[in-house]
Motif scaffolding. Structure first.
Motif: not given
Ligand code: SF4
Length: 954
Positions: A422-424, A572-579, A592-601
C-alpha cells in the motif's frame, strides 16, 4: 467476401411464401467466426475489445450486427473471484451479458452458473438504487431516500464523537463477503479501532486452526492438476472452496489418470465422480484419517527425508519420551504406539467406512507420495466439536507422504497468493476489543462473531456504530432471532449501517441501507490460492471503465452505476475525510495521494500504486505500452508466478542473516528476538512461520494454552457422535453445511436464472430412515433442534448415509409484509410473532409467485416454493478451541402434526442463550503464559499492537 450460407429447403420455401425474410439477400460482409484452432480462440481477441461486433441473437434470422465494448472484471458470487468480461452495448451503454475472462489465470475463461448470472443481479427490478434511511422505529419497515452527503455526514459525526471520547472499541465493521485484500485493514487502523469482525467463524475457522497449528498457514493450496491421488473432504467439483478453478484442475488430473477419494456422508455430485466414495458418519473423519496414517506408518510408506528435515519430531521425543535417545527410529516407533488404537476396524466402527477401503486408499496415498493433493474447507471442520482436528489429521497425511509444497502436492495458501503493497500503512491499533476476542477463546482463529449478540446481551460491551458489509447474520448465522433482538436495541447498537447490494433480512433492522455495487459495479483486488501459481485480479466497475474509454471519465463510481449505487472503496475515503475534517485526529494523512502531495487520494491512484509494486507487472505494462493500472483495466488479471513450490526451502540471504544467531540444539535462526529461519542439512532456510519453523507434529502451544491432551494430531468425538444421540427417541444428526452449486448464501436471491434452477431445500433422508419414521418424498417433517423447530419436506434418496439427514442452507429467504420488496424470485412473505418472553414464531403467508416489473420474466415465475429457513432454529455451538461454530445439529425428527404447515418455525431465544452458556463452560480461558491473551505467533485478521496482546497488570 460474400456470405455463402447454406439454406435449407424449408428456409427457401418459407422465404418464398414470405414467412421469414429473404435470407439470400446478403448485403454485408459476414462476421468472422471464432473457430481457428489454438489457445483461447473461443474468446474475442483483446485487440478487438474496444469494438467487438456480434450478431444480435434476438434478431435472428436477420443478421444484424451489435457493437460492444468488452471490459473485464471479477465475479462476486463466491470467494473464487473468477474472471468475467462484461459485454457493454455501445448503443445503449448497458451491460448485455457476462462471459469468462480468458486472461484470468485461475478461471481461464470458465465460470460456473453464478458467474454469467451476474447479469440478472444488475438488472434485478427490486434492487436498491439509492441510499435509504429508516423512518420510525428500527425494524418497523419504513424507509426514505437520502443523499450520500447526508448519510456520510451523519455517520462520520457519530464515529468522530466515539473516537474523541476514546470509545474506539464501539466502532465495528463486520464483513460477510470480503474480497478487497487489505483495504479495510488500512481504514480501520487509520481510525485506531480494533473493529474488524468477520464471518469466518461460521465458515472456515475450524479448518484454518487445524492447518495453522501445524505450519502457521491457515489454508491449503492443492496442486490438483499434477496430483496422482486427490483426497477431498468437501464437495469441490460442484461447490467447494474455489470450486470452479479447483474443479477444472481435478478433472485435468483425472483425465491424466489420477484417482479421487471423497469423504462425505452425502453422495454429492463430487462424490459421484470419485473413485472412492467414503460415506463417513459426520464427525468421525479424523478417525478415518488417523487409521490411514497408521497404515502408512506400519507399512513404511512414509517419506523419511521430509519428516526428518521438516517435522519437529525431536521436540516430541524430548518432551514426551525424555529417557529415549533422540533418533528417528525411536520417533517412528513411538508414534506407531500413539496411533495403535486407530486400526482400520476401529475407524470402520466409528465411521461406517469399510476397513478394506480405508486400507486401500491409504496404500494409494502412500504410492502417490509427493503427488498427493488434499482439501478440507468448511465441511467436517465446520460441522463438529473438535472439527479442527479433521484438517489437522488430513495435513498429517501430507506430512507423512512429504507432499507439502511439492508438484502435485498441497502447499500452504500464502505461497499462492499475493499481499499488496500500500501507498501508506497506518500503525497497528492500540486497542483490544473483547467483543471480538474474548478471554474465553484465546486460540479462536477468527472472531467468534456468531456469539456477538450473546455478548451484547450479557453487557460485555456495546457498539455505537456497526457496519455490516455484504453480511446477513439474521439469515445466514445460527440463532437469527437472537440477532434480531440485539439489532432491535439502540442500547446495544447505536447505529447500524448495512452496506449491501440488495435487501436482506439483516438490513431490515438497519438505520441506513447503503447500496453497494455488484461484481461489475465496484473496485476490489483479488488474489487466491486456486492452484500452484500466483495471480492478481482486478474487480472494476465496468460502466465507469466504458465511460473512460468513451472519453467521459467520472469522478465517483456512482456517477456511472445504476441509480446512485456506489462502492465501498470510495465510500471509506470520503467517510474518513469527514471523520477528521481538519486532520487533527491523524486520520486524514492516511488518505492522501502518493502522487499529488497534500491532496485526497482517488481510486485510480490507490490501485496504480499497488499495481506498480506487483512483481513483473510494470514490465508487462511497459511491453503493452500502458500504465500498470491501464493494463489491469484492459486485461483484468495478471499472472505473477506460473508455479511456486517448496517456499520453505528459500535460503536466507546474507543480508537477512546479518546479526542473526543460531541455536545449536534446535537449529533455529533468530534475529532481534524473533525466529527468522531454521538450519536444515547445514543450510539456512526460511522454513514455516511456527515457533520451530517446521511442521509441528508436537504442539507446545496446545500444552501452554491448557489443552495438553491435544499436543499431537488427535481424534475428538463430535457433539453429534452417536454416543450423544438417543436414536430410540428419533434423534438424528442434521448436516446443514452443504451448498447447492447454483446458489450462494443469501446473495443469489436476486438472480432469476439461479432461483429458477434451485428453489427448495428438502431434508435428504435414506429410504431406511424414511421407512422407520413413516414418511415419503414430499411429506412434511418436523425437525426439532435444541432451541425450536422447523417444518420442511422430505426427499427420500439413497444418496444419503443411513442415520444422517441433510439440508442445504441456501434457501428459505423471507421478508415480512411491512418490509420492502426484494429478491422476489426467492423470497417468501412471512408473519413473525414474538411472545415477549423469548418465543418467536414464523409462518409463511405468501409463497414465491409471479409479479409485475420491468422484467417480463417476473410474470413467468412457475415455482412457488421458496424453501425453509433452517439456520434460524440452530443454537450456537462455539468450539472451545478454534471458536468455530459447529454447524451439525442433534435433531429429533417427527411427522408434522395437523397444525404444522410447511415453513413453520419456532425458536425460544432464552433456551438459545442457555445453550450458549453450556458451550461457554467448555472453554479454558486466557491468560496463557506471560499473561498473554493469545499466543503471539498466532495471526489475527487485523493484528493490533503487540502490547495489547498482554492483559493489563492489575
Ligand atoms: S466459482 Fe462461480 S460463483 Fe465462484 S467466482 Fe467462479 S464463477 Fe463466480
Amino acid at each position: 467476401m460474400k456470405n455463402k450460407r447454406h439454406h435449407t429447403l424449408i428456409e427457401q420455401i418459407a422465404e418464398k411464401i414470405g414467412l421469414i425474410p429473404n435470407l439470400h439477400q446478403e448485403t454485408e460482409t459476414p462476421l468472422d467466426r471464432l473457430t481457428e484452432p489454438g489457445h483461447l480462440t473461443n474468446f474475442p481477441p483483446p485487440e478487438k475489445w474496444d469494438d467487438w461486433v456480434e450478431y444480435e441473437a434476438k434478431d435472428w434470422p436477420r443478421l444484424s450486427k451489435k457493437h460492444y465494448t468488452i471490459v473485464p472484471t471479477t465475479c462476486f458470487n463466491c470467494e473464487a473471484a473468477c474472471g468475467l468480461t462484461a459485454f457493454i452495448d455501445k448503443e445503449t451503454g448497458q451491460v448485455r451479458k457476462f462471459e469468462g475472462n480468458p486472461y484470468h489465470p485461475a478461471s481461464r475463461g470458465r465460470n460456473c452458473a453464478k458467474g454469467p448470472a451476474t447479469i440478472n443481479q444488475i438488472t434485478d427490478p427490486d434492487r436498491i438504487l439509492y441510499p435509504m434511511k429508516r423512518k420510525g422505529e428500527r425494524g418497523e419497515g419504513q424507509w426514505e431516500r437520502v443523499s450520500w452527503d447526508e448519510a456520510l455526514d451523519d455517520i462520520a459525526a457519530r464515529i468522530r464523537k466515539a473516537l474523541l471520547e476514546k470509545r474506539n472499541n464501539e466502532v465495528v465493521y463486520h464483513v460477510g463477503r470480503p474480497g478487497h485484500e487489505g483495504y479495510m485493514d488500512r481504514v480501520l487502523q487509520s481510525w485506531n479501532v480494533d473493529g474488524h469482525n468477520s464471518h469466518t467463524n461460521i465458515c472456515s475457522s475450524g479448518a484454518r486452526f487445524g492447518y495453522s497449528i501445524w505450519y502457521g498457514y491457515d489454508r491449503p493450496s492443492p496442486d490438483h492438476a499434477n496430483a496422482d491421488f486427490i483426497f477431498l473432504i468437501s464437495a469441490h467439483l460442484e461447490s467447494g472452496h474455489y470450486f470452479n478453478p479447483h474443479a477444472q484442475r481435478i478433472i485435468e488430473a483425472k483425465m491424466k489418470g489420477a484417482k479421487l477419494a471423497v469423504l462425505d456422508p452425502r453422495l454429492s455430485n463430487t462424490a459421484s465422480m470419485a473413485d472412492y466414495w467414503m460415506p463417513s458418519y459426520p464427525g468421525t473423519e479424523a478417525a478415518v484419517l488417523l487409521a490411514m496414517a497408521k497404515v502408512i506408518l506400519d507399512e513404511g510408506l512414509y517419506n523419511r527425508p521430509y519428516i526428518e528435515n521438516w517435522v519437529n519430531w525431536k521436540d516430541y521425543l524430548k518432551k514426551v519420551h525424555p529417557d529415549l535417545p533422540v533418533s528417528f527410529e525411536n520417533y517412528i516407533e513411538k508414534i506407531r504406539e500413539e496411533y495403535r488404537e486407530f486400526t482400520p476396524e476401529f475407524a470402520e466402527k466409528e465411521s461406517g467406512v469399510k476397513a478394506a477401503m480405508i486400507v486401500d486408499v491409504a496404500r494409494q496415498i502412500g504410492k502417490a507420495g509427493e503427488r498427493f493433493s488434499t482439501h478440507n474447507w468448511r465441511s467436517a471442520s465446520s460441522g463438529n466439536l473438535g472439527g479442527w482436528a479433521v484438517s489437522r489429521c488430513l495435513h498429517f497425511l501430507n506430512v507423512l507422504t512429504g507432499s507439502v509444497g511439492t508438484v502435485g502436492g498441497t502447499s500452504p495458501s500464502a505461497w499462492n497468493k499475493i499481499k499488496p503493497k500500500f501507498f501508506d500503512t497506518p500503525p497497528a491499533q492500540t486497542f483490544w476489543n473483547e467483543l471480538h476476542f474474548p478471554k474465553e477463546y484465546p486460540l479462536a482463529f477468527f472472531e467468534p462473531s456468531f456469539l456477538l449478540p450473546h455478548f451484547l446481551k450479557e453487557g460485555r460491551g456495546r457498539m455505537e456504530v456497526y457496519f455490516t458489509r455484504v453480511f446477513n447474520p439474521v439469515w445466514t448465522y445460527p440463532d437469527g432471532f437472537t440477532w434480531i433482538e440485539a439489532l432491535s436495541s439502540e442500547q446495544m447498537i447505536g447505529m447500524h449501517i448495512a452496506l449491501t447490494p440488495t435487501w436482506n433480512e439483516t438490513a431490515f433492522w438497519a438505520d441506513y441501507v447503503l447500496p453497494m455495487g455488484l461484481a461489475s459495479e465496484r473496485h476490489d483486488l483479488n488474489s487466491y490460492e486456486t492452484h500452484s501459481g500466483v495471480w492478481i485480479a482486478f474487480r472494476q466497475p465496468v460502466l465507469r471503465e466504458a465511460a473512460r474509454r468513451n472519453g467521459k471519465p467520472v469522478t465517483f463510481t456512482y456517477e456511472a452505476n445504476p441509480g446512485e449505487v456506489w462502492e465501498e472503496d470510495e465510500f471509506w475515503i470520503e467517510l474518513s475525510w469527514r471523520i477528521d475534517p481538519d486532520g487533527s485526529l491523524g486520520i486524514r494523512k492516511h488518505f492522501l495521494s502518493p502522487y499529488r502531495p497534500g491532496e485526497k487520494i482517488n481510486i485510480d491512484e490507490y490501485y496504480q500504486y499497488i499495481f506498480e509494486n506487483i512483481a513483473g507487472l510494470p514490465e508487462a505494462a511497459r511491453n503493452a505500452g500502458m500504465t500498470e493500472l491501464d493494463y489491469m483495466k484492459k486485461f483484468g488479471a495478471f499472472e505473477v508466478e506460473t508455479h511456486s513450490y517448496k517456499k520453505n526451502e528459500k535460503v536466507l540471504s546474507a543480508a537477512e542473516l546479518e546479526g542473526s544467531t543460531v541455536d545449536e540444539e534446535s537449529g533455529l535462526i533468530a534475529k532481534n528476538g524473533s525466529a527468522i529461519g531454521v538450519m536444515v542439512d547445514g543450510k539456512p532456510f526460511v522454513g514455516f512461520p511456527t515457533p520451530s519453523r517446521k511442521n509441528e507434529f508436537f504442539s507446545q502451544t496446545m500444552i501452554d494454552w491448557k489443552w495438553p491432551e491435544y499436543a499431537i494430531p488427535t481424534y475428538i468425538k463430535s457433539h453429534i457422535h452417536l454416543d450423544h444421540l438417543d436414536q430410540s427417541k428419533g434423534e438424528y444428526v442434521l448436516v446443514p453445511t452443504f451448498r447447492l452449486p447454483t446458489l450462494i448464501h443469501s446473495r443469489s436471491g436476486n438472480a432469476k436464472w439461479l432461483t429458477e434452477i434451485s428453489n427448495r431445500n428438502p431434508i435428504w433422508m435414506h429410504p431406511d430412515d424414511a421407512g422407520r419414521i413413516g414418511v415419503k418424498t414430499g411429506d412434511l417433517l418436523k425437525v426439532n433442534t435444541d432451541i425450536g423447530y422447523f417444518v420442511d419436506k422430505v426427499w427420500v434418496t439413497q444418496g444419503m448415509k443411513p442415520g444422517v439427514v441433510a439440508c442445504s442452507h441456501h434457501i428459505g429467504r423471507w421478508r415480512r409484509q411491512q418490509d420492502p420488496e426484494g429478491n422476489r424470485w426467492a423470497v417468501n412473505t412471512v408473519s413473525i410473532e414474538n411472545d415477549g418472553n423469548g418465543g418467536w414464531r414464523m409462518r409463511t403467508v405468501r409463497n414465491v409467485g409471479p409479479f409485475d416489473s420491468k422484467d417480463p420474466d417476473s410474470k413467468r415465475i412457475f415455482w412457488t416454493d421458496g424453501g425453509v429457513h433452517q439456520n434460524i432454529t440452530h443454537a450456537v455451538h462455539p468450539d472451545p478451541i478454534s471458536g468455530m461454530h459447529c454447524w451439525h445439529q442433534r435433531v429429533r425428527l417427527e411427522k408434522a402434526g395437523a397444525q404444522d404447515r410447511y415453513g413453520d418455525i419456532f425458536v425460544d431465544t432464552n433456551k438459545a442463550h442457555e445453550v450458549y452458556k453450556e458451550w461457554l463452560k467448555m472453554t479454558r480461558p486466557a491468560p496463557g503464559p506471560d499473561n498473554l491473551r493469545r499466543p503471539l505467533w498466532m495471526p489475527r485478521a487485523l493484528r493490533p499492537a503487540k502490547e495489547t496482546y498482554y492483559f493489563p497488570e492489575e
